[in-house]
Design a protein around this motif. Structure first.
Motif, PDB file in Angstrom:
ATOM      1  N   ASP A 172       2.440   1.452 -10.310  1.00 33.98           N
ATOM      2  CA  ASP A 172       1.563   2.950  -9.773  1.00 33.98           C
ATOM      3  C   ASP A 172       2.918   3.296  -9.446  1.00 33.98           C
ATOM      4  OD1 ASP A 172       0.776   5.081  -8.331  1.00 33.98           O
ATOM      5  OD2 ASP A 172      -0.669   4.850  -7.836  1.00 33.98           O
ATOM      6  N   LYS A 173       3.171   4.324 -10.248  1.00 32.20           N
ATOM      7  CA  LYS A 173       5.579   4.296  -9.708  1.00 32.20           C
ATOM      8  C   LYS A 173       5.286   6.256  -8.595  1.00 32.20           C
ATOM      9  CE  LYS A 173       6.697   3.674 -14.425  1.00 32.20           C
ATOM     10  NZ  LYS A 173       7.273   4.473 -15.646  1.00 32.20           N
ATOM     11  N   ASP A 174       4.300   6.288  -8.681  1.00 36.16           N
ATOM     12  CA  ASP A 174       4.142   7.281  -7.382  1.00 36.16           C
ATOM     13  C   ASP A 174       3.727   7.121  -6.058  1.00 36.16           C
ATOM     14  OD1 ASP A 174       4.028   9.995  -9.529  1.00 36.16           O
ATOM     15  OD2 ASP A 174       2.043  10.474  -9.294  1.00 36.16           O
ATOM     16  N   LYS A 175       2.349   5.305  -5.870  1.00 33.47           N
ATOM     17  CA  LYS A 175       2.640   5.018  -4.802  1.00 33.47           C
ATOM     18  C   LYS A 175       3.567   4.280  -4.011  1.00 33.47           C
ATOM     19  CE  LYS A 175      -2.184   5.333  -4.462  1.00 33.47           C
ATOM     20  NZ  LYS A 175      -1.901   6.504  -3.227  1.00 33.47           N
ATOM     21  N   SER A 176       4.570   3.696  -5.245  1.00 28.44           N
ATOM     22  CA  SER A 176       5.805   2.810  -4.968  1.00 28.44           C
ATOM     23  C   SER A 176       6.724   3.607  -4.295  1.00 28.44           C
ATOM     24  CB  SER A 176       6.266   2.354  -6.320  1.00 28.44           C
ATOM     25  OG  SER A 176       4.906   1.397  -6.459  1.00 28.44           O
ATOM     26  N   ARG A 177       6.280   5.289  -4.780  1.00 27.45           N
ATOM     27  CA  ARG A 177       7.880   5.841  -3.982  1.00 27.45           C
ATOM     28  C   ARG A 177       7.364   6.379  -2.369  1.00 27.45           C
ATOM     29  NH1 ARG A 177       7.693   8.952  -9.572  1.00 27.45           N
ATOM     30  NH2 ARG A 177       9.165   7.936 -10.331  1.00 27.45           N
ATOM     31  N   ARG A 178       7.633   5.979  -1.656  1.00 31.56           N
ATOM     32  CA  ARG A 178       6.713   6.369  -0.115  1.00 31.56           C
ATOM     33  C   ARG A 178       7.812   5.565   0.648  1.00 31.56           C
ATOM     34  NH1 ARG A 178       5.565   0.895  -2.242  1.00 31.56           N
ATOM     35  NH2 ARG A 178       6.198  -0.680  -0.608  1.00 31.56           N
ATOM     36  N   VAL A 179       7.911   5.649   1.685  1.00 31.63           N
ATOM     37  CA  VAL A 179       8.791   5.705   2.936  1.00 31.63           C
ATOM     38  C   VAL A 179       7.652   5.538   3.933  1.00 31.63           C
ATOM     39  CG1 VAL A 179      10.049   7.095   5.260  1.00 31.63           C
ATOM     40  CG2 VAL A 179      10.247   8.007   2.952  1.00 31.63           C
ATOM     41  N   GLU A 180       7.637   4.077   4.685  1.00 29.00           N
ATOM     42  CA  GLU A 180       7.007   4.100   6.105  1.00 29.00           C
ATOM     43  C   GLU A 180       7.928   3.224   7.369  1.00 29.00           C
ATOM     44  OE1 GLU A 180       5.591   0.008   4.151  1.00 29.00           O
ATOM     45  OE2 GLU A 180       5.100   0.291   1.972  1.00 29.00           O
ATOM     46  N   VAL A 234       3.656  -0.526  -5.643  1.00 25.47           N
ATOM     47  CA  VAL A 234       2.266  -0.555  -5.308  1.00 25.47           C
ATOM     48  C   VAL A 234       2.142  -1.221  -7.218  1.00 25.47           C
ATOM     49  CG1 VAL A 234       0.666   0.409  -4.964  1.00 25.47           C
ATOM     50  CG2 VAL A 234       2.277   0.407  -4.160  1.00 25.47           C
ATOM     51  N   ILE A 235       0.905  -1.848  -7.364  1.00 25.56           N
ATOM     52  CA  ILE A 235       0.350  -2.765  -8.655  1.00 25.56           C
ATOM     53  C   ILE A 235      -1.348  -2.081  -8.204  1.00 25.56           C
ATOM     54  CG2 ILE A 235       0.188  -4.396 -10.307  1.00 25.56           C
ATOM     55  CD1 ILE A 235       2.883  -3.561  -9.622  1.00 25.56           C
ATOM     56  N   THR A 236      -1.386  -1.363  -9.513  1.00 26.74           N
ATOM     57  CA  THR A 236      -2.556  -1.311 -10.200  1.00 26.74           C
ATOM     58  C   THR A 236      -3.739  -2.276  -9.970  1.00 26.74           C
ATOM     59  OG1 THR A 236      -2.292  -1.061 -12.462  1.00 26.74           O
ATOM     60  CG2 THR A 236      -2.293   1.185 -10.724  1.00 26.74           C
ATOM     61  N   GLU A 237      -4.540  -2.034  -9.990  1.00 26.97           N
ATOM     62  CA  GLU A 237      -5.801  -3.186 -10.552  1.00 26.97           C
ATOM     63  C   GLU A 237      -5.547  -2.970 -11.923  1.00 26.97           C
ATOM     64  OE1 GLU A 237      -9.897  -2.427  -9.700  1.00 26.97           O
ATOM     65  OE2 GLU A 237      -9.746  -1.828  -7.510  1.00 26.97           O
ATOM     66  N   GLU A 238      -5.077  -2.875 -12.723  1.00 29.20           N
ATOM     67  CA  GLU A 238      -4.594  -2.874 -14.439  1.00 29.20           C
ATOM     68  C   GLU A 238      -3.255  -4.387 -14.050  1.00 29.20           C
ATOM     69  OE1 GLU A 238      -5.727  -0.204 -13.019  1.00 29.20           O
ATOM     70  OE2 GLU A 238      -7.702  -0.295 -13.617  1.00 29.20           O
ATOM     71  N   GLY A 239      -3.555  -4.526 -13.613  1.00 23.55           N
ATOM     72  CA  GLY A 239      -1.656  -4.734 -13.000  1.00 23.55           C
ATOM     73  C   GLY A 239       0.021  -4.161 -13.489  1.00 23.55           C
ATOM     74  N   GLU A 240      -0.637  -3.024 -13.354  1.00 27.55           N
ATOM     75  CA  GLU A 240       0.352  -1.958 -14.365  1.00 27.55           C
ATOM     76  C   GLU A 240       1.039  -1.491 -13.038  1.00 27.55           C
ATOM     77  OE1 GLU A 240      -1.318   0.352 -16.814  1.00 27.55           O
ATOM     78  OE2 GLU A 240      -0.701  -0.608 -18.160  1.00 27.55           O
TER      79      GLU A 240
END
Length: 237
Positions: A210-218, A202-208
């Protein structure tokens, strides 16, 4: 010796020309028939694809509406969301899902899954949808982080194993829930565990990242409309 008159030669030449003209006319008619037949088939194929596309969009929309209606009062407390386009339900609180670096389900996530999964399966196995479900993917996602002093490719492989182990643990847990025992055979046929490491960050609007949102289950639903469209395009249906 008999020599044909010029008049006879002209008549024979004219007769030969008429035969060639007739042949060309027949060939043109055949070509025109083939072209018309091809155009009719193309139009029919296009109409079939259009019908499937319309049905696919309708199915996606109705399934999204039913999922949203079922879980709208739970999404906030679970820190979860539903993606309308992909029909993916995302659980986005890494501190609730697993211990960092571990594939052991936290008790909080077990409680969520016990509430969520039976209701989720009840919708998908309803008469309205059961024939259109191709696959339910449990996807595990991680950030790009790993142990210190590791090369990026080593971190990716390490996270691949971790994410795969986590999705298998989720699948093993929900499969044994007593509330889904009547649908257990269907679940085994349709639900898969997929560890994706950090391939879908998951990439923020600043292009970085997002480590927390990247750790997920779908939990992602795939319908069979795409498969049917491929069969039409390849002529296997």
């Amino acid at each position: 010796m008999f020599y044909p008159s010029k008049n006879q030669e002209a008549q024979e030449g004219e007769s030969q020309w008429i035969s060639i003209s007739d042949l060309m006319s027949v060939l043109m008619m055949i070509f025109l028939f083939i072209a018309i037949s091809y155009m009719i088939n193309v139009v029919k194929e296009r109409e079939r694809i259009k019908e499937i596309a319309v049905a696919y969009n309708q199915l996606q929309d109705e399934l999204y509406q039913d999922l949203h209606s079922e879980f709208e009062n739970d999404l906030e407390k679970w820190n979860a969301s539903i993606d309308r386009q992909t029909l993916s339900i995302k659980f986005e609180s890494p501190e609730v899902l697993f211990e960092q670096g571990s594939d052991v389900l936290r008790n909080e996530f077990r409680t969520i899954l016990m509430d969520f999964f039976p209701r989720y399966i009840n919708i998908l196995t309803s008469e309205k949808y059961i024939d259109d479900i191709e696959e339910i993917r449990i996807e595990g996602h991680t950030s790009s982080e790993w142990a210190t002093n590791n090369y990026p490719q080593e971190a990716y492989i390490g996270n691949m194993k971790l994410s795969q182990d986590r999705t298998r643990e989720v699948l093993a847990y929900v499969l044994l829930l007593d509330q889904v025992k009547d649908n257990r055979a269907w679940i085994k046929d349709k639900v898969t565990a997929n560890g994706l490491s950090s391939s879908k960050l998951v990439i923020t609007e600043e292009g970085e990242e997002d480590k927390d949102k990247s750790r997920r289950v779908e939990f992602r639903v795939r319908t069979n409309a795409e498969k049917r469209m491929v069969k039409i395009l390849t002529g296997t249906e």
